[in-house]
Motif scaffolding. Structure first.
Motif, short mmCIF file in Angstrom:
data_model
loop_
_atom_site.label_atom_id
_atom_site.label_comp_id
_atom_site.label_asym_id
_atom_site.label_seq_id
_atom_site.Cartn_x
_atom_site.Cartn_y
_atom_site.Cartn_z
N LEU A 84 -118.88 33.73 52.18
CA LEU A 84 -118.94 33.59 50.72
C LEU A 84 -120.09 32.73 50.24
O LEU A 84 -120.51 32.86 49.09
CB LEU A 84 -117.62 33.04 50.17
CG LEU A 84 -116.43 33.98 50.24
CD1 LEU A 84 -115.22 33.32 49.61
CD2 LEU A 84 -116.74 35.30 49.58
N ASN A 91 -120.16 28.53 46.75
CA ASN A 91 -120.45 29.50 45.70
C ASN A 91 -119.68 29.11 44.44
O ASN A 91 -118.83 28.21 44.47
CB ASN A 91 -120.20 30.94 46.17
CG ASN A 91 -118.75 31.36 46.19
OD1 ASN A 91 -117.89 30.79 45.53
ND2 ASN A 91 -118.47 32.40 46.94
N LEU A 93 -117.22 30.34 42.75
CA LEU A 93 -115.76 30.43 42.82
C LEU A 93 -115.19 29.29 43.64
O LEU A 93 -114.19 28.67 43.25
CB LEU A 93 -115.33 31.78 43.40
CG LEU A 93 -113.83 32.00 43.54
CD1 LEU A 93 -113.11 31.87 42.20
CD2 LEU A 93 -113.56 33.37 44.16
N LEU A 113 -109.48 33.34 47.84
CA LEU A 113 -110.92 33.47 47.59
C LEU A 113 -111.38 34.92 47.77
O LEU A 113 -112.18 35.42 46.98
CB LEU A 113 -111.71 32.55 48.51
CG LEU A 113 -111.73 31.08 48.13
CD1 LEU A 113 -112.25 30.23 49.29
CD2 LEU A 113 -112.56 30.85 46.88
N THR A 117 -112.75 37.20 44.84
CA THR A 117 -114.11 37.70 44.97
C THR A 117 -114.17 39.19 44.67
O THR A 117 -115.06 39.66 43.94
CB THR A 117 -114.66 37.41 46.39
OG1 THR A 117 -114.74 36.00 46.56
CG2 THR A 117 -116.04 38.03 46.60
N GLU A 118 -113.21 39.93 45.20
CA GLU A 118 -113.15 41.37 44.91
C GLU A 118 -112.96 41.60 43.41
O GLU A 118 -113.65 42.43 42.81
CB GLU A 118 -111.99 42.00 45.68
CG GLU A 118 -111.77 43.46 45.35
CD GLU A 118 -110.48 44.00 45.95
OE1 GLU A 118 -110.49 45.18 46.33
OE2 GLU A 118 -109.47 43.27 46.04
N ALA A 121 -116.12 40.71 41.42
CA ALA A 121 -117.22 41.65 41.69
C ALA A 121 -117.13 42.90 40.83
O ALA A 121 -118.12 43.60 40.64
CB ALA A 121 -117.26 42.02 43.16
N SER A 166 -120.33 38.64 38.53
CA SER A 166 -119.21 37.75 38.87
C SER A 166 -119.67 36.34 39.17
O SER A 166 -118.86 35.43 39.20
CB SER A 166 -118.48 38.30 40.09
OG SER A 166 -119.30 38.20 41.23
N ILE A 168 -120.74 35.67 42.05
CA ILE A 168 -120.44 35.59 43.47
C ILE A 168 -121.54 36.29 44.24
O ILE A 168 -121.92 37.40 43.91
CB ILE A 168 -119.09 36.28 43.79
CG1 ILE A 168 -117.97 35.70 42.92
CG2 ILE A 168 -118.75 36.21 45.25
CD1 ILE A 168 -117.74 34.21 43.11
#
Length: 172
Positions: A84, A91, A93, A113, A117-118, A121, A166, A168
């Motif tokens: 990540l 990052n 997040l 996480l 993240t998904e 995104a 995002s 990310i």
């Protein structure tokens, strides 16, 4: 096809690095990541796909790595919690999770996480109900979830220039 020693050859990309090996046919992706690659950020909790601690991204989609065989991941891309950030700086997040006190013991944190993240995104506007719904498959016994939800919403609201919507970093 397995080799004469009983190992199934696998070839996958983990956090941007091509990894090859041979594993017993019933080796889970979680066990491969932890025991063969030393990526211990993928936590094993229930080993029945219920708790979400072992969640990773497989071709960009969250999966319970305790339920996926390593051989099933061959030819695919896996992103773990170790993938990540690009080193020392966290990052956005990860930083927001710390800022909002969205972790305590940390055991569930990698799974949260990866699911978040998904979700981030996807680059959509999010509300609290949607974030809670998407995170509902992950179990935390410490935080009460509020800080986790607030962290995801903060990152969704602000984004980060130079990254996808995002905030990310992209697949590694």
């Amino acid at each position: 096809m397995s080799d004469p020693d009983g190992g199934v050859p696998i070839d996958l990309v983990v956090n941007g690095v091509t990894r090859r090996g041979a594993v017993p046919p019933r080796t889970s992706l979680a066990d491969f990541l932890r025991d063969h690659l030393g990526l211990t950020g993928t936590h094993l909790g229930c080993e029945h796909g219920v708790c979400g601690a072992c969640t990773v991204l497989l071709d960009g989609r969250s999966v319970r790595s305790c339920l996926v065989l390593a051989a099933q991941a061959s030819g695919r891309s896996v992103r773990t919690v170790e993938g990540l950030s690009d080193g020392d700086p966290l990052n956005p997040l990860q930083t927001a999770l710390a800022d909002h006190h969205g972790l305590q013991c940390g055991f569930c944190t990698p799974g949260f996480l990866m699911v978040a993240t998904e979700l981030l995104a996807e680059g959509r506007d999010l509300d609290e109900d949607e974030v809670r719904e998407r995170l509902s498959g992950n179990v935390c016994r410490c935080t009460g979830y509020q800080g986790i939800v607030e962290a995801v919403l903060e990152v969704a609201r602000r984004g980060t220039p130079g990254r996808d919507d995002s905030g990310i970093p992209g697949p590694r």
